[in-house]
Design a protein around this motif. Structure first.
Motif, PDB file in Angstrom:
ATOM      1  N   ARG A 654      12.044   0.393 -11.534  1.00 32.06           N
ATOM      2  CA  ARG A 654      11.783   1.652 -10.840  1.00 32.06           C
ATOM      3  C   ARG A 654      13.049   2.168 -10.169  1.00 32.06           C
ATOM      4  O   ARG A 654      13.315   3.356 -10.181  1.00 32.06           O
ATOM      5  N   TRP A 685      15.515  -5.954   2.770  1.00 32.90           N
ATOM      6  CA  TRP A 685      14.143  -5.462   2.639  1.00 32.90           C
ATOM      7  C   TRP A 685      13.223  -6.665   2.533  1.00 32.90           C
ATOM      8  O   TRP A 685      13.281  -7.425   1.577  1.00 32.90           O
ATOM      9  N   PRO A 687       9.651  -7.189   1.946  1.00 34.45           N
ATOM     10  CA  PRO A 687       8.386  -6.526   1.623  1.00 34.45           C
ATOM     11  C   PRO A 687       7.189  -7.337   2.116  1.00 34.45           C
ATOM     12  O   PRO A 687       7.316  -8.529   2.441  1.00 34.45           O
ATOM     13  N   GLN A 703       2.889   4.266  -6.411  1.00 37.82           N
ATOM     14  CA  GLN A 703       4.214   4.831  -6.175  1.00 37.82           C
ATOM     15  C   GLN A 703       5.064   3.955  -5.260  1.00 37.82           C
ATOM     16  O   GLN A 703       6.282   3.893  -5.391  1.00 37.82           O
ATOM     17  N   GLU A 704       4.413   3.267  -4.329  1.00 35.27           N
ATOM     18  CA  GLU A 704       5.170   2.508  -3.329  1.00 35.27           C
ATOM     19  C   GLU A 704       5.623   1.136  -3.835  1.00 35.27           C
ATOM     20  O   GLU A 704       6.316   0.411  -3.121  1.00 35.27           O
ATOM     21  N   ILE A 705       5.234   0.770  -5.055  1.00 35.39           N
ATOM     22  CA  ILE A 705       5.569  -0.563  -5.574  1.00 35.39           C
ATOM     23  C   ILE A 705       6.866  -0.506  -6.385  1.00 35.39           C
ATOM     24  O   ILE A 705       7.003   0.295  -7.302  1.00 35.39           O
ATOM     25  N   GLN A 706       7.806  -1.374  -6.026  1.00 34.05           N
ATOM     26  CA  GLN A 706       9.007  -1.554  -6.833  1.00 34.05           C
ATOM     27  C   GLN A 706       8.681  -2.536  -7.953  1.00 34.05           C
ATOM     28  O   GLN A 706       7.970  -3.525  -7.746  1.00 34.05           O
ATOM     29  N   ALA A 722       6.172  -4.841  -2.753  1.00 33.56           N
ATOM     30  CA  ALA A 722       5.761  -3.664  -1.984  1.00 33.56           C
ATOM     31  C   ALA A 722       5.471  -4.067  -0.550  1.00 33.56           C
ATOM     32  O   ALA A 722       5.326  -5.256  -0.226  1.00 33.56           O
ATOM     33  N   ASP A 723       5.389  -3.064   0.322  1.00 31.89           N
ATOM     34  CA  ASP A 723       5.036  -3.292   1.724  1.00 31.89           C
ATOM     35  C   ASP A 723       3.530  -3.278   1.933  1.00 31.89           C
ATOM     36  O   ASP A 723       3.028  -3.890   2.869  1.00 31.89           O
ATOM     37  N   THR A 724       2.806  -2.565   1.088  1.00 33.41           N
ATOM     38  CA  THR A 724       1.358  -2.440   1.251  1.00 33.41           C
ATOM     39  C   THR A 724       0.646  -3.677   0.714  1.00 33.41           C
ATOM     40  O   THR A 724       1.217  -4.458  -0.052  1.00 33.41           O
ATOM     41  N   TRP A 729      -4.610  -2.589  -4.556  1.00 30.88           N
ATOM     42  CA  TRP A 729      -4.053  -2.109  -5.826  1.00 30.88           C
ATOM     43  C   TRP A 729      -4.637  -2.887  -7.003  1.00 30.88           C
ATOM     44  O   TRP A 729      -5.042  -2.299  -8.019  1.00 30.88           O
TER      45      TRP A 729
END
Length: 859
Positions: A654, A685, A687, A703-706, A722-724, A729
């Motif tokens: 990504r 970072w 996550p 969208q927020e996932i690398q 990801a942070d979430t 998901w």
């Protein structure tokens, strides 16, 4: 096909010969050609894996315009009509071609002839501009011709090898193995590596100079000063001016400028002065600089001044990066060349016009790569044909390249792969032939012409690039000049042009091959140019006065400099098992095992300063863009500097594209970008989770996932972070599919999921706060054959191999799939040398690229 087809590897400029054999299962076995003088049977892991790149998955197989499939006739008619309309309204300079060192010489020749000879503008350039155009300028200024005065055999006859700006162990593995063998046979031979990083190439170095990035020229200007007493007479043009500048570069000044110990610099100079024969091997670390041309001439200067050139075991040797970058130089594939090493001078323009029978010959150089895409962005170039390359990944400042292509009225892409970063902007897509289907010639770093031979039929409606060019040319009204039916005819024409009105005034001359029959062309053995009826001409100066030229060089640092906001200098380059933008190698599972995602190599001092931990994730940002990488804390990196590989693109990550960070700063003489130095900042970072996902079908990421794509057989596989929370998901992916979820979690520390449908595994997901250890092979196998027992299902949920199977660990030897844990176990079991490890596990016994890592593990 016949029992064995001899061809040439399509990767780096070493130009290894390969033999292709069809197996009983209708697959293909690739081995090194023991008769080919470039490699004598050696192959690196990429070359050995060529048989694994021949599938049709993801191939572009039919012509398309605006996403709609068309028949060839309709697609060619419409494309020619649009090109002609642009030429009629805006003139020939509104059209440009952007070619590739992946093209065969015959493809290159056809494209250059159409653009410069009949459309009548100089606007054809190539991705070779990005790797060796500074070397071309250096040779032409010194010798009067783009003539590489060395061969691979010289490595076995020299007393001193200097590798500068070259990690040959990874970028040119077969040549490095040849050098390593030469040193084993002649231990008195010295090897010096000049590189800010301690790379795998340093494994055989007697001296490693970890200099300040971009300061290389000072070492050679100072060396010229050191050699000055031996230059009693004026022998070269420019000698006085070159020596006057060099006189200021004393040992102390050079050491300070390069941030090296004076004693180490002095050792280099003394070894060079005392060696009877010496070679300097250089590549991207020299060429990819805002002063790359001057650096090349600083190297050439010391070889000319010392007489270590034009004889066995001597010379300045530019190692080209691509399989046919040299062939592109021969035909005129660079915008500032005309054809066959002729220039935009009145006599050459008239000569090429007579030969081609055209009165529309371009009279001035065209736009070079970076300025070409800038002109597209400004709307000055309204049609561009991109052939066999991916400029959206390889060019600097890639976001601006994307903006330029998005605005361009006509973008033609002839490509093997259906979906690349660049082809997403294509108005027209033409399906090109791939390696194994192509038929023609390539030229390697030592000027050796070899054949690439087809052993596969053209799939779908794929066609040769030269054929597409010829068909468009005919529709533009130039039928007689482009009526070829076979690449042999193009090669013969190219060879004849090289000798046309030559009489020894141009270095490049293969007129001795112009009258080959088709059978002789098909059977052509590797041959180094020049090839004339009079035989090989000696190395000489091709300047009109017959003198070599020393260039006055004032060493200069890179334009990029660290500051308070961007305190680190980023270097980019190749890694061992990947090639360019990964469109071929990224889909081979074993080539993705050595380095699964972009790594940021960083010194422990800087890692501590920024709170970065080994294998942790890092955000990297410059004034131009940003990316995400995995940290690799290593003392091989200089403090204040970081390194990231160049290969990843939007199909494999990504946010992994290194050239989104690099500014469009170029050498004023060569137009080559300064891709080696960029000021950046980094941020740790951490996550919320990082992990791996395997699935039977394509995955749509939030969208927020690398994510980072992994090649795995028969399964879609990604690393991701990801942070979430991951659970929402995953549950959304499973919703509506009727999957039964089997989960495991531990106090928020990890979250594992298996998704089943009618007893068949559909998805496996493993995440934790740090990268979980997964038995990847066992998980992939479970998609083919699901575990039968409850115990094995639970082991699969834990990410472990069933039963007593051992995890091999991170892959070290890609040739034989040998992992780090296997190697450490063998060392614990008594293996005390690389040779013993090779006997037990086979690692290090094929291409040898893993030997430096084996030695590190032994330590």
């Amino acid at each position: 096909m016949t029992n064995v087809v001899r061809s040439t590897c399509p990767y780096c400029g070493v130009g290894c010969g390969v033999e292709v054999r069809q197996t009983e299962s209708r697959g293909f076995e690739i081995s090194g050609d023991k008769q080919h003088p470039a490699n004598f049977g050696r192959l690196c892991v990429k070359g050995a894996a060529l048989g694994e790149t021949l599938g049709l998955e993801g191939r572009l197989l039919y012509p398309e315009i605006n996403g709609e499939r068309l028949e060839w006739e309709a697609a060619l008619d419409e494309t020619a009509h649009r090109l002609q309309a642009i030429i009629d309204e805006f003139g020939p300079k509104a059209v440009a071609f952007y070619a590739s060192g992946q093209l065969l010489t015959e493809d290159y020749y056809a494209a250059n002839k159409l653009m410069k000879g009949f459309i009548g503008a100089g606007n054809i350039d190539t991705n070779s501009r990005l790797c060796m155009s500074s070397a071309v300028v250096g040779y032409k200024r010194a010798f009067g011709a783009d003539f590489v005065p060395c061969s691979y055999e010289d490595l076995e006859q020299t007393d001193l090898v200097i590798l500068v700006g070259s990690n040959a162990a990874w970028a040119h593995p077969v040549l490095y193995q040849r050098l390593m063998q030469a040193k084993q046979q002649r231990p008195q031979m010295k090897v010096v590596v000049i590189d800010p990083r301690r790379t795998a190439t340093c494994d055989i170095a007697d001296l490693h100079l970890a200099l300040r990035p971009g300061s290389d020229a000072a070492l050679f200007v100072g060396l010229l000063n050191h050699l000055q007493p031996s230059l009693a007479e004026t022998t070269f043009d420019g000698q006085t001016a070159a020596l006057d500048i060099a006189a200021d570069w004393t040992l102390e000044k050079c050491a300070d400028f390069c941030q090296l110990e004076s004693a180490d610099v002095q050792t280099l100079w003394q070894w060079f002065a005392q060696a009877n024969r010496a070679m300097t091997l250089y590549t991207m670390g020299i060429n990819q600089s805002s002063s790359g041309s001057d650096k090349c001439n600083a190297i050439i200067n010391v070889h000319l001044a010392s007489g270590k050139i034009g004889r066995e075991g001597c010379g300045p040797f530019s190692l080209t990066g691509q399989p046919n970058a040299m062939g592109g130089r021969e035909v005129g594939g660079l915008a500032n060349q005309l054809a066959c090493h002729m220039n935009f001078e009145p006599a050459d323009i008239a000569r090429v016009g007579r030969f081609w029978g055209s009165e529309r010959i371009a009279e001035t150089p065209g736009l070079m790569a970076v300025e070409l895409f800038e002109a597209i962005g400004r709307g000055e170039v309204k049609a561009v044909w991109i052939m066999g390359t991916n400029p959206l990944v390889s060019l600097p400042d890639s976001s601006h390249v994307a903006q330029a292509l998005a605005k361009c009225p006509l973008v033609i892409v002839s490509e093997v792969v259906s979906d690349t970063d660049t082809s997403r902007f294509a108005t027209v897509k033409f399906p090109a032939l791939a390696w194994g289907e192509k038929n023609g010639t390539v030229t390697n770093s030592e000027r050796r012409i070899s054949r690439q031979r087809a052993f596969l039929p053209a799939p779908g409606e794929a066609r040769a690039d030269w054929w597409m060019v010829a068909q468009i040319a005919q529709r533009l009204g130039y039928r007689e000049a482009f009526h070829w039916q076979h690449p042999h005819q193009i090669f013969s024409e190219h060879a004849a042009l090289s000798g046309y009105e030559n009489n020894g005034i141009r270095a490049f001359d293969i007129s001795g091959l112009a009258n080959l029959s088709r059978a002789q062309y098909d059977a052509l053995e590797p041959v180094r140019w020049p090839v004339t009826e009079q035989g090989h001409s000696p190395f000489k100066s091709w300047h009109p006065n017959g003198k070599f030229q020393l260039l006055p060089v004032e060493p200069a640092l890179p334009q990029a400099s660290a500051d308070h906001t961007y305190p680190l200098i980023l270097n980019s380059g190749r890694i061992r098992d990947q090639w360019h933008t990964m469109t071929r190698t990224g889909n081979v599972p074993r080539l993705m095992q050595h380095m699964k995602m972009p790594l940021l190599e960083i010194h422990p001092r800087d890692a501590k300063r920024y709170g970065v931990t080994n294998s942790g994730l890092v955000r990297v940002a410059s004034r131009s863009g940003g990316m995400v990488a995995k940290a690799w804390v290593s003392e091989n990196q200089l403090p204040g500097n970081v390194f990231v590989p160049m290969h990843w693109n939007q199909q494999f990550a990504r946010k992994g594209q290194i050239n989104s960070l690099v500014k469009s700063v170029c050498d004023p003489h060569s137009g080559q970008p300064e891709s080696k130095q960029t000021a950046v900042r980094i941020q740790r970072w951490q996550p919320g989770w990082c992990g791996e996902i395997f699935a039977r079908e394509d995955i749509v990421f939030a969208q927020e996932i690398q994510w980072w794509k992994q090649a795995s057989p028969g399964v879609t596989h990604f690393l991701c972070a990801a942070d979430t929370h991951a659970s929402a998901w995953i549950e959304a992916l499973a919703a509506g599919r009727g999957w039964q979820l089997q989960t495991a979690c531990g106090d928020g520390q990890f979250y594992h999921v298996l998704a089943w449908q009618n007893g068949v595994l559909q998805l496996a997901f493993y995440s934790a706060h740090v990268w979980p250890e997964i038995a990847t092979a066992a998980v992939v196998n479970a998609f083919e054959q699901a575990p039968e027992t409850a115990a094995d299902r639970h082991r699969l949920l834990a990410g472990k191999a069933p039963g007593a199977q051992a995890d091999a660990g991170a892959t070290v030897c890609s040739c034989f799939g040998v992992g780090e844990k296997m190697i450490l176990a063998a060392i614990a079991g008594g293996c005390q040398s690389v040779a013993q490890l090779g006997e037990k596990l086979r690692c290090g016994t094929n291409c040898g690229s893993c030997i430096p890592e084996l030695k590190a593990l032994l330590k």
